[in-house]
Design an enzyme around this catalytic site. Structure first.
Site, PDB file in Angstrom:
ATOM      1  N   ASP A  66      11.389  66.770 129.473  1.00  0.00           N
ATOM      2  CA  ASP A  66       9.953  66.874 129.727  1.00  0.00           C
ATOM      3  C   ASP A  66       9.199  66.175 128.600  1.00  0.00           C
ATOM      4  OD1 ASP A  66       7.366  67.607 130.460  1.00  0.00           O
ATOM      5  OD2 ASP A  66       7.513  69.534 129.420  1.00  0.00           O
ATOM      6  N   HIS A 108       9.520  69.360 133.334  1.00  0.00           N
ATOM      7  CA  HIS A 108       8.365  70.147 132.913  1.00  0.00           C
ATOM      8  C   HIS A 108       8.329  71.556 133.497  1.00  0.00           C
ATOM      9  CE1 HIS A 108       4.462  70.889 131.286  1.00  0.00           C
ATOM     10  NE2 HIS A 108       3.850  70.925 132.456  1.00  0.00           N
ATOM     11  N   SER A 163       3.796  75.613 131.759  1.00  0.00           N
ATOM     12  CA  SER A 163       2.831  74.559 131.496  1.00  0.00           C
ATOM     13  C   SER A 163       1.546  75.139 130.881  1.00  0.00           C
ATOM     14  CB  SER A 163       2.546  73.788 132.784  1.00  0.00           C
ATOM     15  OG  SER A 163       1.773  72.646 132.527  1.00  0.00           O
TER      16      SER A 163
END
Length: 470
Positions: free
Chosen positions: A395, A448, A187
């Site tokens: 994601d 994600h 991320s």
């Protein structure tokens, strides 16, 4: 000749012992750490080696960084060492340790007021590597500052503190200096990890040699705002919006969906329609139901238009909580577990150092200094260092389209073209390998972070870290 070789060997052995003794003697000043053999909520002794501790960084060690270190469950003497930075910015290392790539999980059962139970994760990345999970930046998880000024942080200070941490941790643990070293994260850590990797290489002549071999990134933010601009074409690719709406958005907004001109009425109108189509999605993994995000002290944060535009902690006297069956329910269990006095005692948390533990702490004062990590990828990959970049294909926070776009911009030749990769005889995702030792992989059904597909991500990492083809 044999005598010369013998004397040389003795000399280097004595040198190593002197260095080790010096490192041990300064351990108290550099950092404090202890082995943890039992964790509240886990039945019996831990089946892996866990160490927790603090490393002081800053001019007067006014920043105390907390970490969890898990030795490889295979051969820690020779297996790679991985420094893992959790995204956010401001998400605790416990996120990675207990929900993503680490050796424990929370048993997902309805909370009844007693301590949540912990179980082993059979898909831990520590099956093949030793991993240091650090609470960064300062103020995250159990890390803390001893002055108000010490709590001021941002991208550059997080990079600087990461480097200081690594240097001091290795001084405390010289036995790991010769291990192959990698740095990784997911991320928002996609903005931090490449810079840290580059700085390690630049500083290798100035501090204890780091056997740097490469880096690992999952669904990484790489160029500011780019991931958001790719959310619209991703929504079209996944049939979340109509062909017509996508054409209108493309024509009127011209690919810019973050800083829309307030005078561009057509773009604003179509973007409003787009948001109505996707607002009720669980953007971390669009296959899953939309659930409240976090803990009793934080509202749902997945709808922020950015991972880095003035995030903050939202206090609410009666926020909605995730229910059993929601993907985020385990975060609620983690909140109750990490705030338990016996847990903090077992982890050797400095008493009174923090108030309430919050898994992901959003702060208004965080400085988003780095605009792009792309140049670091250019530098690292051109020098032939290995890299694994992977994307969960469901994601929507950092769509795989965004990641593939900047990888294409590197303009490296393809060694192994797009193909499926398998677990047994089932497709687990798709992959492509480049001449610069960069491997890109998708995780079929993934979100994600690795939390959504722990088995697939573990198999992918295990093969890659061993130098095998996916």
């Amino acid at each position: 000749m044999a005598a010369i070789v013998f004397r040389s060997s003795v000399f280097f052995l004595l040198l190593f012992k002197i260095f080790s003794a010096t490192a041990t003697a300064t351990a108290t000043a550099v950092g404090s750490y202890r082995k943890v053999k039992f964790l509240p909520g886990f039945s019996g002794p831990l089946p892996f080696v866990l160490e927790t501790g603090y490393v002081g960084v800053g001019e007067s060690e006014e920043v105390q960084l907390f970490y969890y270190f898990v030795e490889s469950e295979a051969n820690p003497e020779t297996d790679p060492l991985l420094l893992w930075l959790t995204g956010g910015p401001g998400c605790s290392a416990l996120t990675s340790l207990a929900f993503e790539i680490g050796p424990i999980s929370f048993k997902e059962e309805r909370f009844n007021g007693s301590l949540p139970q912990i179980i082993s994760n059979p898909y831990s990345w520590t099956k093949k590597s030793s991993i240091i999970f650090v609470d960064l930046p300062v103020g995250t998880g159990f890390s803390y500052g001893t002055t108000q000024e010490a709590l001021e942080t941002g991208d550059f200070s997080q990079v600087h503190h990461s480097l200081q941490f690594l240097k001091k941790w290795l001084a405390d643990h010289p036995e790991f200096m010769s291990n192959s070293f990698y740095v990784g994260g997911d991320s928002y850590a996609g903005m931090i990890v490449p810079v840290v990797a580059q700085k390690i290489l630049e500083g290798n002549s100035d501090w204890p040699f780091v056997n740097f071999q490469g880096y690992v990134l999952g669904n990484p933010v790489t160029i500011r705002n780019s991931n958001q601009n790719f959310q619209v074409p991703y929504a079209h690719r996944m049939t979340l919006i109509s062909d017509e709406l996508f054409e209108w958005l493309t024509t009127s907004c011209k690919g810019e969906y973050v800083n829309i001109d307030p005078n561009n009425v057509e773009c604003l109108k179509h973007y409003d329609t787009y948001e109505k189509c996707v607002s009720k999605l669980e953007k971390g993994c669009i296959l899953l139901p939309k659930c409240p995000f976090e803990s009793p002290k934080q509202k749902d944060d997945h709808d922020r238009r950015s991972l880095y535009n003035t995030p903050k902690v939202f206090l609410d006297p009666k926020p909605p909580l995730p229910s059993l069956g929601c993907a985020s329910y385990k975060f609620l269990l983690g909140y109750y577990w990490a705030n338990d006095d016996q847990v903090q005692k077992a982890l050797h948390i400095h008493e009174g150092s923090i108030g309430e533990w919050i898994r992901c702490k959003r702060r208004e004062d965080y400085n988003f200094d780095i605009e792009s990590a792309f140049s670091c990828h250019v530098n690292l990959s051109s020098k032939g260092y290995r890299s694994l970049v992977y994307s969960g294909d469901h994601d929507m926070v950092v769509p795989h389209l965004d990641t593939q776009a900047w990888i294409r911009s590197l303009n490296y030749s393809i060694v192994d073209d797009w193909r499926p990769w398998f677990i047994v005889d089932q497709i687990a995702g798709y992959t492509r390998t480049y001449a610069n030792k960069m491997t890109f992989a998708t995780i079929k059904g993934g979100g994600h972070t690795a939390e959504y597909t722990r088995k697939e991500c573990s198999v992918m990492f295990s093969r890659w870290i061993a130098g095998e083809s996916l």
